[in-house]
Enzyme design. Sequence first.
Site, PDB file in Angstrom:
ATOM      1  N   LYS A  77       1.361  24.968  -4.635  1.00 42.61           N
ATOM      2  CA  LYS A  77       0.152  24.343  -4.092  1.00 42.61           C
ATOM      3  C   LYS A  77       0.338  22.826  -4.088  1.00 42.61           C
ATOM      4  O   LYS A  77      -0.228  22.094  -4.900  1.00 42.61           O
ATOM      5  CB  LYS A  77      -1.074  24.757  -4.889  1.00 42.61           C
ATOM      6  CG  LYS A  77      -1.360  26.252  -4.795  1.00 42.61           C
ATOM      7  CD  LYS A  77      -2.522  26.671  -5.675  1.00 42.61           C
ATOM      8  CE  LYS A  77      -2.747  28.176  -5.598  1.00 42.61           C
ATOM      9  NZ  LYS A  77      -3.816  28.640  -6.499  1.00 42.61           N
ATOM     10  N   GLU A 108       2.882  40.075  -9.698  1.00 41.15           N
ATOM     11  CA  GLU A 108       1.534  39.704 -10.129  1.00 41.15           C
ATOM     12  C   GLU A 108       0.732  40.951 -10.487  1.00 41.15           C
ATOM     13  O   GLU A 108       0.734  41.936  -9.746  1.00 41.15           O
ATOM     14  CB  GLU A 108       0.822  38.948  -8.999  1.00 41.15           C
ATOM     15  CG  GLU A 108      -0.611  38.564  -9.328  1.00 41.15           C
ATOM     16  CD  GLU A 108      -1.303  37.932  -8.134  1.00 41.15           C
ATOM     17  OE1 GLU A 108      -1.283  36.696  -8.029  1.00 41.15           O
ATOM     18  OE2 GLU A 108      -1.858  38.688  -7.296  1.00 41.15           O
ATOM     19  N   ARG A 151       0.819  -1.210   0.000  1.00 41.30           N
ATOM     20  CA  ARG A 151       0.000   0.000   0.000  1.00 41.30           C
ATOM     21  C   ARG A 151       0.853   1.260   0.000  1.00 41.30           C
ATOM     22  O   ARG A 151       0.538   2.221  -0.707  1.00 41.30           O
ATOM     23  CB  ARG A 151      -0.959  -0.015   1.193  1.00 41.30           C
ATOM     24  CG  ARG A 151      -1.847   1.212   1.331  1.00 41.30           C
ATOM     25  CD  ARG A 151      -2.459   1.701   0.028  1.00 41.30           C
ATOM     26  NE  ARG A 151      -3.095   0.657  -0.745  1.00 41.30           N
ATOM     27  CZ  ARG A 151      -3.365   0.757  -2.046  1.00 41.30           C
ATOM     28  NH1 ARG A 151      -3.031   1.847  -2.715  1.00 41.30           N
ATOM     29  NH2 ARG A 151      -3.952  -0.235  -2.685  1.00 41.30           N
ATOM     30  N   ASP A 175      -2.672  37.425 -13.847  1.00 39.92           N
ATOM     31  CA  ASP A 175      -3.577  36.604 -13.052  1.00 39.92           C
ATOM     32  C   ASP A 175      -5.036  36.755 -13.480  1.00 39.92           C
ATOM     33  O   ASP A 175      -5.582  37.867 -13.502  1.00 39.92           O
ATOM     34  CB  ASP A 175      -3.438  36.980 -11.579  1.00 39.92           C
ATOM     35  CG  ASP A 175      -4.198  36.024 -10.662  1.00 39.92           C
ATOM     36  OD1 ASP A 175      -4.102  34.807 -10.875  1.00 39.92           O
ATOM     37  OD2 ASP A 175      -4.882  36.510  -9.747  1.00 39.92           O
ATOM     38  N   LYS A 181       3.033  39.578  -4.833  1.00 37.79           N
ATOM     39  CA  LYS A 181       1.623  39.404  -5.138  1.00 37.79           C
ATOM     40  C   LYS A 181       0.815  40.567  -4.592  1.00 37.79           C
ATOM     41  O   LYS A 181       1.358  41.498  -3.991  1.00 37.79           O
ATOM     42  CB  LYS A 181       1.141  38.056  -4.599  1.00 37.79           C
ATOM     43  CG  LYS A 181       2.000  36.880  -5.090  1.00 37.79           C
ATOM     44  CD  LYS A 181       1.374  35.551  -4.838  1.00 37.79           C
ATOM     45  CE  LYS A 181       0.335  35.245  -5.889  1.00 37.79           C
ATOM     46  NZ  LYS A 181      -0.197  33.866  -5.753  1.00 37.79           N
TER      47      LYS A 181
END
Length: 284
Positions: free
Chosen positions: A138, A200, A103, A221, A170
């Site tokens: 992410k 960004e 597994r 974006d 950002k």
Amino acid sequence: MKLSPLPTIMLEPLVRAALLEDLGRAGDVTTDAVVPKEHHAKTVLAARQSGVVAGLDLAMLAFRLIDPDVEISVERADGNNVTHGEVIASVVGPARAILTAERTALNFLCHLSGIATATASIVAAVRGHGAKIVCTRKTTPGLRAVEKYAVRAGGGSNHRFGLDDAILIKDNHIAIAGGVRLALERARSGAGHLVKIEVEVDTMAQLEEVLGFAPDAVLLDNMSLDDLRCAVAIVGGRAITEASGRITSDTARAIAATGVDLISIGRLTHSAPILDIGLDYRGS
């Protein structure tokens, strides 16, 4: 495609932790009770659907950490396409070890092959255009290096690995810093000479302002296709252009056609379904 393997010294702690999580306090009580210690088995890792293989090194390590006498012969290496029913590798040796590691080995192999398969699908969708498909931060905590490796196995490229290898300014950075000018001036003064700076933007006005400070890259974006085409024209090769924002294999080709250099997609690592792979018994 030449795919450089990840070093074992990086992989072993991940696999050991996964095995320990599964073995708990008493080990594999089912296998130890049911399977005689001296029993050997011939098994294969086989694809149950078509896709791209990634994660074999982790799978092999899982078996060998339980018992180094397990022998593995790879038929379809990482980065290779497989079809339903195709054998990826044979796994032969002490039956208890094979069943105990099964597994953990499959969890790594199915997950990373799923990422590679999802990446390959989008890479294929943009073929013929110049845009590269890149991943993001992410990722699953603790698995970033191997998930980004899986993206490469699928023909994609990697964005930054963490907060320490590039500056990406950002919207919240700009707001807290007090504006684009202050954010970029501070970035320039604080960055080393080898550190790239990306900013960004989500409007043409922001883009025009940012370009005045000569960033290395601009992150466009959630822009429409028309805005992306306009942005690429405005940049005119003065910076790398990167498109982002809920991009899928259905939308990627049209985005690539706008002329952007990069298309970054978080779903490659945070939402890719597994590739179904199983361990099949072939005899003693």
